[in-house]
Design a protein around this motif. Structure first.
Motif, PDB file in Angstrom:
ATOM      1  N   ASP A  28       0.760  -1.265   0.046  1.00 40.51           N
ATOM      2  CA  ASP A  28       0.004  -0.192   0.124  1.00 40.51           C
ATOM      3  C   ASP A  28       0.873   1.307  -0.052  1.00 40.51           C
ATOM      4  N   ARG A  29       1.878   1.214   0.546  1.00 43.03           N
ATOM      5  CA  ARG A  29       2.950   2.473   0.416  1.00 43.03           C
ATOM      6  C   ARG A  29       3.259   2.457  -0.933  1.00 43.03           C
ATOM      7  N   GLY A  42       0.363   4.009  -2.691  1.00 43.25           N
ATOM      8  CA  GLY A  42       0.126   5.661  -2.293  1.00 43.25           C
ATOM      9  C   GLY A  42       1.320   6.462  -3.172  1.00 43.25           C
ATOM     10  N   PHE A  80       5.411  11.078   2.840  1.00 44.37           N
ATOM     11  CA  PHE A  80       4.470  10.182   2.903  1.00 44.37           C
ATOM     12  C   PHE A  80       4.819   8.849   3.716  1.00 44.37           C
ATOM     13  N   MET A 127      -2.019   3.163   8.607  1.00 48.32           N
ATOM     14  CA  MET A 127      -2.487   3.191   7.249  1.00 48.32           C
ATOM     15  C   MET A 127      -4.124   2.878   7.523  1.00 48.32           C
ATOM     16  N   HIS A 138      -6.117   7.004   4.961  1.00 47.87           N
ATOM     17  CA  HIS A 138      -5.862   6.329   3.908  1.00 47.87           C
ATOM     18  C   HIS A 138      -4.681   7.124   2.966  1.00 47.87           C
ATOM     19  N   ARG A 139      -4.015   5.927   2.427  1.00 47.21           N
ATOM     20  CA  ARG A 139      -2.937   6.576   1.493  1.00 47.21           C
ATOM     21  C   ARG A 139      -3.108   7.704   0.467  1.00 47.21           C
ATOM     22  N   GLN A 140      -4.258   7.575  -0.181  1.00 46.12           N
ATOM     23  CA  GLN A 140      -4.631   8.327  -1.126  1.00 46.12           C
ATOM     24  C   GLN A 140      -4.716   9.848  -0.646  1.00 46.12           C
ATOM     25  N   ALA A 143      -1.416  11.037   0.523  1.00 48.94           N
ATOM     26  CA  ALA A 143      -0.511  11.363  -0.792  1.00 48.94           C
ATOM     27  C   ALA A 143      -1.212  12.873  -1.238  1.00 48.94           C
ATOM     28  N   HIS A 189     -11.447   4.533   0.275  1.00 44.62           N
ATOM     29  CA  HIS A 189     -11.052   6.153   0.200  1.00 44.62           C
ATOM     30  C   HIS A 189     -12.047   6.967   0.690  1.00 44.62           C
ATOM     31  N   THR A 201     -11.067   3.217  -6.456  1.00 41.45           N
ATOM     32  CA  THR A 201      -9.605   3.374  -6.459  1.00 41.45           C
ATOM     33  C   THR A 201      -9.255   3.228  -7.840  1.00 41.45           C
TER      34      THR A 201
END
Length: 356
Positions: free
Chosen positions: A39-40, A43, A68, A77, A81-83, A86, A325, A332
């Motif tokens: 997931d990193r 992202g 990040f 995480m 959320h990664r988005q 980011a 998300h 996604t």
């Protein structure tokens, strides 16, 4: 192994590899390490796509990608959320790197990537854009706290530029090294090693990939020359450890510990490439993934599992109540190949993460 020399260890943002087992995602959310690394990577890919669409300079994207990774050493995480992270990293980088973009414009690009719509077709005053702006600002507050307002980032690309100028090589090798350095942000290398170590690892891998499987091994390229007791080593004895294949190591003048770190960084990069689905990939990507890792890092812990397996196992969120998300409630984006570029022509193509 991670950063172990005194200068590097003084930074609060350099960690031993073992620290990846103790991130908040692992300790509070019980997310497997391979899933967190996957997931990193996704992202940072999303972050790159935002940066490219916004026309940001590469330096801003490198800075945002580093933040990040640093953020997720402080927060889980599952909680952020990664988005969303980011997008906030990109927005903050536009301010610190003096390439300002309006919050609304950043939010529209985020919405376009999530919904897979053209940004020009998304109204400025749409509910989605307003919600995205709010999400970016709220996440930015947490980001600033997590970073302790420490915005300073040094990138391996700056060291590569110095190396290219001091030791010119073929454009193909230089572009390959640049692309590997860009891909390094999809891994946590920026948390584990100083920029010079990462730059050297990328350069040595690029040389080996371009020069082919019958060229010097990675071990030979990073071997420490035998010390001389008194007299200089005769030129006839230098051929094996000097020349083109060792130009990065000789340029940076690494000691034994730093050479071991270069080996560790190369092993992680090779692991990352091998975790990709290489079917249909470009020739150079396959050539990098096929490089045997240094023997000196043979006992180093393996971090990655095949991404296709991780994606299949982790297709459902760890917490079913957590949307994929926070803005799109489930959408996604497909993974793209947008990557900060070096203005050099050539045939190397950066890695593309598998679609989630």
């Amino acid at each position: 192994m991670g950063a172990t020399n005194p200068a590097a260890a003084s930074s609060q943002w350099l960690f031993p590899v073992s620290a990846l087992h103790n991130t908040p995602s692992r300790t509070t959310s019980n997310i497997p390490l391979e899933k967190e690394l996957y997931d990193r990577s996704r992202g940072v890919e999303f972050l790159y796509r935002l940066g490219v669409s916004l026309g940001l300079p590469s330096s801003a994207m490198y800075t945002a990608a580093t933040w990040f990774h640093r953020f997720y050493m402080r927060y889980s995480m599952e909680d952020y959320h990664r988005q969303d992270v980011a997008a906030s990293c990109i927005f903050l980088a536009t301010k610190t790197e003096e390439c300002g973009r309006k919050l609304r414009d950043v939010a529209k690009v985020v919405c376009s990537k999530v919904s897979q719509m053209d940004a020009s077709k998304i109204p400025d005053d749409s509910k989605e854009v307003e919600e995205c702006q709010t999400s970016i600002l709220l996440t930015e507050e947490v980001l600033l706290e997590g970073l302790c307002f420490d915005f300073v980032v040094d990138s391996p690309q700056a060291d590569l530029v110095d190396l290219f100028e001091a030791c010119p090589n073929s454009p193909q090798i230089e572009e390959c090294a640049w692309s590997i350095a860009n891909d390094s942000y999809r891994t946590p290398l920026c948390l584990l090693y100083p920029p010079q170590i990462i730059a050297a690892a990328c350069y040595v891998l690029a040389e080996r990939a371009i020069e082919g499987p019958h060229s010097s091994s990675l071990d030979d390229r990073i071997a420490s020359p035998a010390p001389s007791a008194s007299l200089p080593t005769p030129p006839s004895h230098k051929s094996q450890l000097s020349g083109t294949s060792r130009r990065a190591i000789e340029h940076f003048g690494f000691n034994e510990m730093e050479l071991a770190n270069v080996a560790g960084a190369m092993s992680i990069l090779l692991e990352y490439y091998c975790a990709q689905d290489l079917q249909g990939s470009c020739e150079f990507l396959a050539s990098v993934a096929s490089i045997p890792p240094p023997h000196s890092s043979a006992h180093q812990e393996k971090l990655y599992k095949p991404f296709a397996h991780v994606a299949a196992v982790g297709s459902m969120p760890a917490n079913a109540s957590t949307p994929e998300h926070a803005i799109s409630q489930g959408a996604t984006p497909s993974q793209g190949g947008n990557t900060p570029g070096k203005p050099v022509s050539g045939s190397w193509k950066p890695v593309t993460d598998p679609a989630p």
